[in-house]
Design a protein around this motif. Sequence first.
Motif, PDB file in Angstrom:
ATOM      1  N   ARG A   1       0.848  -1.321  -0.011  1.00 36.04           N
ATOM      2  CA  ARG A   1       0.000  -0.010  -0.217  1.00 36.04           C
ATOM      3  C   ARG A   1       0.909   1.265  -0.106  1.00 36.04           C
ATOM      4  NH1 ARG A   1      -5.179  -0.054   2.792  1.00 36.04           N
ATOM      5  NH2 ARG A   1      -4.669   1.844   3.846  1.00 36.04           N
ATOM      6  N   GLN A   2       1.839   1.107   0.986  1.00 34.49           N
ATOM      7  CA  GLN A   2       2.648   2.554   0.949  1.00 34.49           C
ATOM      8  C   GLN A   2       3.324   2.565  -0.421  1.00 34.49           C
ATOM      9  OE1 GLN A   2       4.686   1.196   4.468  1.00 34.49           O
ATOM     10  NE2 GLN A   2       3.580   2.234   5.944  1.00 34.49           N
ATOM     11  N   ARG A   3       3.892   1.617  -0.961  1.00 32.48           N
ATOM     12  CA  ARG A   3       4.489   1.827  -2.137  1.00 32.48           C
ATOM     13  C   ARG A   3       3.804   2.566  -3.233  1.00 32.48           C
ATOM     14  NH1 ARG A   3       7.804   3.865  -2.906  1.00 32.48           N
ATOM     15  NH2 ARG A   3       8.538   3.964  -5.417  1.00 32.48           N
ATOM     16  N   VAL A   4       2.486   2.014  -3.171  1.00 29.14           N
ATOM     17  CA  VAL A   4       1.590   2.401  -4.261  1.00 29.14           C
ATOM     18  C   VAL A   4       1.307   4.012  -3.881  1.00 29.14           C
ATOM     19  CG1 VAL A   4      -0.628   2.116  -5.254  1.00 29.14           C
ATOM     20  CG2 VAL A   4       0.913   0.076  -5.146  1.00 29.14           C
ATOM     21  N   ARG A   5       0.845   4.053  -2.486  1.00 19.68           N
ATOM     22  CA  ARG A   5       0.456   5.375  -2.218  1.00 19.68           C
ATOM     23  C   ARG A   5       1.601   6.397  -2.892  1.00 19.68           C
ATOM     24  NH1 ARG A   5      -0.290   4.862   2.959  1.00 19.68           N
ATOM     25  NH2 ARG A   5      -2.554   4.878   2.767  1.00 19.68           N
ATOM     26  N   ALA A   6       3.032   6.078  -2.628  1.00 23.07           N
ATOM     27  CA  ALA A   6       4.089   7.014  -2.973  1.00 23.07           C
ATOM     28  C   ALA A   6       4.059   7.162  -4.609  1.00 23.07           C
ATOM     29  CB  ALA A   6       5.469   6.165  -2.453  1.00 23.07           C
ATOM     30  N   THR A   7       3.816   5.994  -5.111  1.00 21.54           N
ATOM     31  CA  THR A   7       3.964   6.139  -6.624  1.00 21.54           C
ATOM     32  C   THR A   7       2.819   7.115  -7.100  1.00 21.54           C
ATOM     33  OG1 THR A   7       4.923   3.940  -6.545  1.00 21.54           O
ATOM     34  CG2 THR A   7       4.078   4.870  -8.601  1.00 21.54           C
ATOM     35  N   ALA A   8       1.541   7.034  -6.691  1.00 21.27           N
ATOM     36  CA  ALA A   8       0.440   7.805  -7.022  1.00 21.27           C
ATOM     37  C   ALA A   8       0.794   9.011  -6.615  1.00 21.27           C
ATOM     38  CB  ALA A   8      -0.688   7.441  -6.073  1.00 21.27           C
ATOM     39  N   GLN A   9       1.482   9.795  -5.584  1.00 21.82           N
ATOM     40  CA  GLN A   9       1.841  10.950  -5.289  1.00 21.82           C
ATOM     41  C   GLN A   9       2.927  11.247  -6.308  1.00 21.82           C
ATOM     42  OE1 GLN A   9       3.162  10.348  -0.908  1.00 21.82           O
ATOM     43  NE2 GLN A   9       1.093  11.040  -0.191  1.00 21.82           N
ATOM     44  N   GLU A  10       3.855  10.586  -6.473  1.00 20.28           N
ATOM     45  CA  GLU A  10       4.896  10.984  -7.527  1.00 20.28           C
ATOM     46  C   GLU A  10       4.517  11.384  -8.974  1.00 20.28           C
ATOM     47  OE1 GLU A  10       8.021   7.788  -5.526  1.00 20.28           O
ATOM     48  OE2 GLU A  10       7.715   7.581  -7.753  1.00 20.28           O
TER      49      GLU A  10
ATOM     50  N   GLY B   1       4.968  10.291 -21.455  1.00 18.84           N
ATOM     51  CA  GLY B   1       4.726  11.484 -21.503  1.00 18.84           C
ATOM     52  C   GLY B   1       3.050  12.102 -21.139  1.00 18.84           C
ATOM     53  N   ALA B   2       2.361  12.212 -21.840  1.00 16.83           N
ATOM     54  CA  ALA B   2       0.965  12.855 -21.312  1.00 16.83           C
ATOM     55  C   ALA B   2      -0.067  11.730 -20.656  1.00 16.83           C
ATOM     56  CB  ALA B   2       0.124  13.185 -22.524  1.00 16.83           C
ATOM     57  N   ARG B   3       0.589  10.442 -21.074  1.00 16.90           N
ATOM     58  CA  ARG B   3      -0.122   9.293 -20.100  1.00 16.90           C
ATOM     59  C   ARG B   3       0.520   8.792 -18.986  1.00 16.90           C
ATOM     60  NH1 ARG B   3      -4.995   7.776 -20.384  1.00 16.90           N
ATOM     61  NH2 ARG B   3      -5.807   5.935 -21.265  1.00 16.90           N
ATOM     62  N   LYS B   4       0.007   9.089 -17.814  1.00 18.63           N
ATOM     63  CA  LYS B   4       0.787   8.651 -16.593  1.00 18.63           C
ATOM     64  C   LYS B   4      -0.206   7.634 -15.841  1.00 18.63           C
ATOM     65  CE  LYS B   4       3.356  12.717 -15.736  1.00 18.63           C
ATOM     66  NZ  LYS B   4       4.088  12.852 -16.635  1.00 18.63           N
ATOM     67  N   GLY B   5       0.289   6.547 -15.323  1.00 25.75           N
ATOM     68  CA  GLY B   5      -0.466   5.639 -14.502  1.00 25.75           C
ATOM     69  C   GLY B   5      -0.006   4.751 -13.741  1.00 25.75           C
ATOM     70  N   ILE B   6      -0.374   3.768 -13.062  1.00 27.07           N
ATOM     71  CA  ILE B   6      -0.009   2.941 -12.166  1.00 27.07           C
ATOM     72  C   ILE B   6      -0.189   1.496 -12.747  1.00 27.07           C
ATOM     73  CG2 ILE B   6       0.414   1.901  -9.673  1.00 27.07           C
ATOM     74  CD1 ILE B   6      -0.048   4.666  -8.764  1.00 27.07           C
ATOM     75  N   GLY B   7       0.678   0.600 -12.833  1.00 31.65           N
ATOM     76  CA  GLY B   7       0.139  -0.915 -13.387  1.00 31.65           C
ATOM     77  C   GLY B   7       0.594  -1.521 -12.280  1.00 31.65           C
ATOM     78  N   LEU B   8      -0.524  -2.533 -12.097  1.00 35.07           N
ATOM     79  CA  LEU B   8      -0.080  -3.426 -10.631  1.00 35.07           C
ATOM     80  C   LEU B   8      -0.423  -4.873 -11.050  1.00 35.07           C
ATOM     81  CD1 LEU B   8      -2.006  -1.649  -7.783  1.00 35.07           C
ATOM     82  CD2 LEU B   8       0.268  -1.489  -8.373  1.00 35.07           C
ATOM     83  N   GLN B   9       0.749  -5.923 -10.656  1.00 33.74           N
ATOM     84  CA  GLN B   9       0.111  -7.399 -10.804  1.00 33.74           C
ATOM     85  C   GLN B   9       0.601  -8.005  -9.466  1.00 33.74           C
ATOM     86  OE1 GLN B   9       2.768  -9.186 -14.252  1.00 33.74           O
ATOM     87  NE2 GLN B   9       3.280  -6.981 -14.347  1.00 33.74           N
ATOM     88  N   PHE B  10      -0.656  -8.875  -9.570  1.00 34.44           N
ATOM     89  CA  PHE B  10      -0.817  -9.440  -8.211  1.00 34.44           C
ATOM     90  C   PHE B  10      -0.533 -11.134  -8.706  1.00 34.44           C
ATOM     91  CE2 PHE B  10      -3.246  -5.568  -8.043  1.00 34.44           C
ATOM     92  CZ  PHE B  10      -2.674  -5.225  -6.480  1.00 34.44           C
ATOM     93  N   ILE B  11       0.610 -11.699  -8.060  1.00 35.37           N
ATOM     94  CA  ILE B  11       0.759 -13.068  -8.563  1.00 35.37           C
ATOM     95  C   ILE B  11       0.921 -13.964  -7.405  1.00 35.37           C
ATOM     96  CG2 ILE B  11       2.493 -14.274  -9.955  1.00 35.37           C
ATOM     97  CD1 ILE B  11       3.489 -11.491 -10.999  1.00 35.37           C
TER      98      ILE B  11
END
Lengths: 143, 131
Positions: free
Chosen positions: A28-37, A76-86
């Motif tokens: 969660r913390q890693r994803v939260r930090a990435t979302a902030q970045e 560039g204009a497209r920013k996002g977070i990709g997640l994989q749950f394995i």
Amino acid sequence: MRDAGHDSSQDAKESIRIVEEADIITARQRVRATAQELGFDSFAASAIITITSELARNIWVYAGRGEVVVERIDKGARKGIGLQFIDQGPGIVDLPKVLKGGLSRGGGLGLGLSGSKRLADEFDIDTQPGKGTHISVVKWKAR
Amino acid sequence: MNRSPIPILKIKSTLITSVQTELQDETVDLFQQDILTRIEKTGARSLVIDISALDALDTYVARMLTSTGKMAKLMGARTVIVGMRPEVAATLVRMGFPLSYLETALSLEEGLSLVNQPIEGFSVDDGQQGD
């Protein structure tokens, strides 16, 4: 399964091993930090953090161990977070029903998977009973 | 004394608590035990849980809040959740989480004024205003 655990050469990708309950918080913390970045708004950030919680907890509860791969997508204009749950856990036997929601295997409300799908912009699931589950999720930053 | 890392305060007949840490099974169990013990010891009639520090609330925590409210109700106390952020409300509804069990108020202040209203307003199924 892909070689998602060996992506440390790319700094935009990070793998978090889920072996105990506290690892869910790390993810969660890693994803939260990435979302902030990436400058996610609070609604998109809340959605992707919640998805992380739900699906990482599923790994821990049902498979006992697995990994979460967090990918920072910055094209560039497209920013996002990709997640994989394995995981290599028991898999999901009746996927269509589980995706509809309300079917719980672990004493909950059965909303984790169906809810995560609703919160995500892209959602793919590959599961085989007895072999494991691989879920890919993308949440894009609102433009 | 609290055994969980979540402090519980008391003002008159209301217990006030604020969830600010990441929750795990052990913390949840201790928190619920603390709440119930404090209700028994103090005779508190209401419980206000502030969640304004939470930027995301998964179904695990939502279930914890719901079950805490049910437990408190069995002990005769009414539970109000306060301070839910807009993004958290939107996320929970999108996921389809059934929120009918949870009574909510916008802020701590609103929550306190809600629980300090006459107790007859708190009935099981009667929405009628008494007069």
